[in-house]
Scaffold this motif. Structure first.
Motif, PDB file in Angstrom:
ATOM      1  N   THR A 203       8.664 -12.756   7.985  1.00 17.97           N
ATOM      2  CA  THR A 203       8.910 -11.368   8.393  1.00 17.97           C
ATOM      3  C   THR A 203       7.636 -10.546   8.218  1.00 17.97           C
ATOM      4  O   THR A 203       6.760 -10.886   7.430  1.00 17.97           O
ATOM      5  CB  THR A 203      10.018 -10.648   7.575  1.00 17.97           C
ATOM      6  OG1 THR A 203       9.458 -10.106   6.370  1.00 17.97           O
ATOM      7  CG2 THR A 203      11.181 -11.560   7.247  1.00 17.97           C
TER       8      THR A 203
ATOM      9  N   LEU B 248       7.717  -7.274   7.067  1.00 15.93           N
ATOM     10  CA  LEU B 248       8.674  -6.283   6.550  1.00 15.93           C
ATOM     11  C   LEU B 248       8.106  -4.882   6.414  1.00 15.93           C
ATOM     12  O   LEU B 248       8.776  -3.886   6.692  1.00 15.93           O
ATOM     13  CB  LEU B 248       9.197  -6.749   5.177  1.00 15.93           C
ATOM     14  CG  LEU B 248      10.213  -5.794   4.573  1.00 15.93           C
ATOM     15  CD1 LEU B 248      11.617  -6.168   5.016  1.00 15.93           C
ATOM     16  CD2 LEU B 248      10.111  -5.743   3.061  1.00 15.93           C
TER      17      LEU B 248
ATOM     18  N   SER C 177       7.336   2.942  14.045  1.00 16.44           N
ATOM     19  CA  SER C 177       8.192   1.989  14.759  1.00 16.44           C
ATOM     20  C   SER C 177       7.710   2.011  16.204  1.00 16.44           C
ATOM     21  O   SER C 177       6.883   2.848  16.571  1.00 16.44           O
ATOM     22  CB  SER C 177       9.664   2.405  14.666  1.00 16.44           C
ATOM     23  OG  SER C 177       9.804   3.740  15.095  1.00 16.44           O
TER      24      SER C 177
ATOM     25  N   GLN D 285      14.862   0.061   2.669  1.00 16.34           N
ATOM     26  CA  GLN D 285      15.972   0.176   3.615  1.00 16.34           C
ATOM     27  C   GLN D 285      16.133  -1.123   4.419  1.00 16.34           C
ATOM     28  O   GLN D 285      17.238  -1.641   4.604  1.00 16.34           O
ATOM     29  CB  GLN D 285      15.741   1.342   4.574  1.00 16.34           C
ATOM     30  CG  GLN D 285      16.871   1.429   5.595  1.00 16.34           C
ATOM     31  CD  GLN D 285      16.708   2.571   6.570  1.00 16.34           C
ATOM     32  OE1 GLN D 285      15.601   2.892   6.996  1.00 16.34           O
ATOM     33  NE2 GLN D 285      17.816   3.193   6.925  1.00 16.34           N
ATOM     34  N   ARG D 286      15.009  -1.674   4.890  1.00 14.13           N
ATOM     35  CA  ARG D 286      15.075  -2.913   5.699  1.00 14.13           C
ATOM     36  C   ARG D 286      15.602  -4.074   4.866  1.00 14.13           C
ATOM     37  O   ARG D 286      16.362  -4.904   5.364  1.00 14.13           O
ATOM     38  CB  ARG D 286      13.690  -3.223   6.260  1.00 14.13           C
ATOM     39  CG  ARG D 286      13.212  -2.153   7.234  1.00 14.13           C
ATOM     40  CD  ARG D 286      11.709  -2.240   7.509  1.00 14.13           C
ATOM     41  NE  ARG D 286      11.252  -1.016   8.153  1.00 14.13           N
ATOM     42  CZ  ARG D 286      10.013  -0.548   8.099  1.00 14.13           C
ATOM     43  NH1 ARG D 286       9.068  -1.226   7.439  1.00 14.13           N
ATOM     44  NH2 ARG D 286       9.688   0.575   8.708  1.00 14.13           N
TER      45      ARG D 286
ATOM     46  N   TRP E 160      19.284  -3.978   4.711  1.00 14.66           N
ATOM     47  CA  TRP E 160      19.898  -4.572   5.918  1.00 14.66           C
ATOM     48  C   TRP E 160      19.998  -6.089   5.751  1.00 14.66           C
ATOM     49  O   TRP E 160      21.009  -6.698   6.071  1.00 14.66           O
ATOM     50  CB  TRP E 160      19.055  -4.320   7.171  1.00 14.66           C
ATOM     51  CG  TRP E 160      18.810  -2.893   7.552  1.00 14.66           C
ATOM     52  CD1 TRP E 160      19.517  -1.787   7.161  1.00 14.66           C
ATOM     53  CD2 TRP E 160      17.766  -2.420   8.428  1.00 14.66           C
ATOM     54  NE1 TRP E 160      18.974  -0.672   7.732  1.00 14.66           N
ATOM     55  CE2 TRP E 160      17.911  -1.017   8.522  1.00 14.66           C
ATOM     56  CE3 TRP E 160      16.754  -3.028   9.153  1.00 14.66           C
ATOM     57  CZ2 TRP E 160      17.077  -0.229   9.298  1.00 14.66           C
ATOM     58  CZ3 TRP E 160      15.908  -2.258   9.944  1.00 14.66           C
ATOM     59  CH2 TRP E 160      16.069  -0.867  10.005  1.00 14.66           C
TER      60      TRP E 160
ATOM     61  N   CYS F 248       7.164 -11.779   3.232  1.00 16.58           N
ATOM     62  CA  CYS F 248       6.707 -10.488   3.771  1.00 16.58           C
ATOM     63  C   CYS F 248       5.202 -10.543   4.002  1.00 16.58           C
ATOM     64  O   CYS F 248       4.448 -10.767   3.060  1.00 16.58           O
ATOM     65  CB  CYS F 248       6.938  -9.364   2.770  1.00 16.58           C
ATOM     66  SG  CYS F 248       8.576  -9.267   2.091  1.00 16.58           S
TER      67      CYS F 248
ATOM     68  N   PHE G 185      11.215 -10.580  11.759  1.00 13.52           N
ATOM     69  CA  PHE G 185      11.411  -9.131  11.782  1.00 13.52           C
ATOM     70  C   PHE G 185      10.071  -8.397  11.796  1.00 13.52           C
ATOM     71  O   PHE G 185       9.244  -8.560  10.905  1.00 13.52           O
ATOM     72  CB  PHE G 185      12.230  -8.677  10.565  1.00 13.52           C
ATOM     73  CG  PHE G 185      12.345  -7.189  10.468  1.00 13.52           C
ATOM     74  CD1 PHE G 185      13.125  -6.491  11.369  1.00 13.52           C
ATOM     75  CD2 PHE G 185      11.638  -6.484   9.514  1.00 13.52           C
ATOM     76  CE1 PHE G 185      13.202  -5.103  11.308  1.00 13.52           C
ATOM     77  CE2 PHE G 185      11.719  -5.100   9.444  1.00 13.52           C
ATOM     78  CZ  PHE G 185      12.505  -4.412  10.346  1.00 13.52           C
TER      79      PHE G 185
ATOM     80  N   ALA H 287      16.609  -7.744  12.013  1.00 18.07           N
ATOM     81  CA  ALA H 287      16.632  -8.203  10.623  1.00 18.07           C
ATOM     82  C   ALA H 287      17.838  -9.111  10.402  1.00 18.07           C
ATOM     83  O   ALA H 287      18.223  -9.367   9.277  1.00 18.07           O
ATOM     84  CB  ALA H 287      16.696  -6.998   9.686  1.00 18.07           C
TER      85      ALA H 287
END
Ligand code: IZC
Ligand code: ZN
Length: 419
Positions: A85, A87, A92, A137-138, A141, A152, A329, A337
């Motif tokens: 990922t 992360l 965005s 937050q991610r 999820w 990461c 991700f 995710a």
């Protein structure tokens, strides 16, 4: 005296990699151990017994204090592992999503100064706290989808300060939430704007300044390179990987994603932990991987999102390779995710079976991160990372596409999600 169980999970289907040599390779990926009506007992951070109720009762002591979770007619699996990922990033890229939806090409957007470079601008501008908040937050999820270990990458700084800021965010996140994080330095993700026209200058900066500084801080376990046409050539990648290896880093690579460049061969040559993507891997690349210990990490969410051909998973399985799956991700090529969605895509578009995809997101993904001795299967002595899915058969997990069936997540012996 038998160890006291602090947590007892009563299945249901207890589903885990077949005992044996890890990772599961080729045909062995079709095997999965499914124990009907089995129990899993845990104490502290560990699993202490797995088996029939009679076996578990014989091996461990159950007391009135033992917390019991009733998972009858449910599925219990190891915590899922996401081994690829990106992360931590600022901003965005939903604007690019519009462009790509209308047919724009991912690599063309990047060549025009968008794509990864757009996330580099936003990540440089973000504060450490903002990166940590977004990352948390991610991760929530992911955890709610049953994912308990996540790799990461950095790679949205492309300068020393911001690369370290991203890796520092990962380090802080490790102390703030339950998902175990595996940090990877990806300073060779794109050519930074400061070095346009001076690739040699950036390579020297990476080799002489950034890699030693990252090592010095002890802030990354792996080094990764985006080996791709128009990004880092195989020769440039080899130089970075050689330096990383000298410094004691383990290696993983973005290989043969958009073009057949020979990233798979380079991974085999250098004994990397994983070679990731492989949409365009050649037959020679598959052969090279087959005579190595490299774990191919396939990312079908990216092929789906970019509308590219999928990696030839069946060919790789026939060659005896130990496949893992990951989300990839990231804010550009694959903003999902959802690892269980990736399992569905692997079944539908790469012809993998539910048994193969479960092995791919548990034991093989753990192996790709050098952690198959600790996580990725339900066995006494391993960390108590478990997921309970609210369905009565594991095949229903990839079958109900995109539905979050996760009811309970246990991380290191503690219930961290309870839906
Ligand atoms: O931000 O687009 N492929 N790196 C290589 C990515 C995708 C991440 C991104
Ligand atoms: Zn990636």
């Amino acid at each position: 005296m038998a160890t006291r169980a602090e947590l007892l999970i009563k299945g249901g289907q207890i589903v885990t990699a077949a005992h044996g040599e890890y990772p599961a390779r080729g045909k062995a990926m079709q095997k999965l151990e499914v124990l009907h009506g089995g129990w899993v007992a845990c104490a502290g951070e560990r699993i202490i017994a797995v088996g029939t109720p009679a076996e578990v009762q014989q091996e461990v002591e159950l007391t009135p204090e033992t917390q019991v979770i009733d998972a009858e007619s449910k599925v219990v699996t190891p915590g899922l592992v996401d081994p690829h990922t990106h992360l931590v990033f600022g901003g965005s890229r939903e604007d690019e999503f519009y462009l790509r939806a209308r047919g724009a090409d991912y690599m063309e957007i990047m060549a025009a100064g968008g794509g990864i470079l757009s996330s580099v601008r936003a990540t440089r501008a973000a504060s450490l706290d903002e990166l940590v908040d977004a990352g948390r937050q991610r991760l929530s999820w992911m955890l709610r989808q049953g994912v308990t270990t996540v790799e990461c990458k950095s790679g949205y700084g492309l300068d020393l300060e911001t690369e370290l800021k991203q890796l520092e965010a990962v380090r802080i996140l490790q102390g703030q939430q339950p998902v175990e994080l595996v940090p990877t330095f990806l300073g060779a993700h794109a050519w930074p704007p400061e070095y346009q026209g001076d690739q040699e200058g950036y390579l020297k900066f990476l080799l002489d300044t950034v890699l030693p500084a990252v090592k010095e801080q002890g802030i990354a376990e792996y080094v990764d390179v985006f080996t791709e046409k128009g990004v880092f050539s195989v020769e440039q990648s080899r130089r970075i990987f050689q330096r990383a290896q000298e410094l004691g880093f383990k290696l993983r690579i973005h290989a043969d994603e958009m073009h057949t460049l020979g990233g798979a061969e380079l991974a085999a040559e250098m004994g990397m932990a994983s070679a990731d993507h492989l949409l365009m891997v050649s037959d020679e690349g598959i052969e090279a991987l087959a005579s190595s210990e490299v774990v191919p990490v396939l990312l079908p969410g990216t092929a789906f999102s970019l509308r590219k051909p999928y990696a030839p998973a069946r060919k790789m399985l026939e060659a005896g390779l130990p496949l893992a799956l990951a989300t990839d991700f990231n804010p550009g090529s694959c903003p999902t995710a959802n690892l269980t969605l990736v399992m569905s895509l692997a079944c539908l578009y790469m012809g993998m079976t539910p048994e193969e995809v479960f092995n791919a997101v548990t034991i093989n993904a753990a192996h790709a991160l050098g952690r198959s001795d600790r996580v990725g299967s339900l066995e006494p002595g391993k960390q108590a990372d478990l997921v309970i899915f609210a369905v009565d058969d594991y095949k229903k997990v990839p079958y109900y596409i995109g539905v979050n069936l996760v009811e309970t997540v246990v991380k290191a012996g503690r219930v961290v999600v309870s839906n």
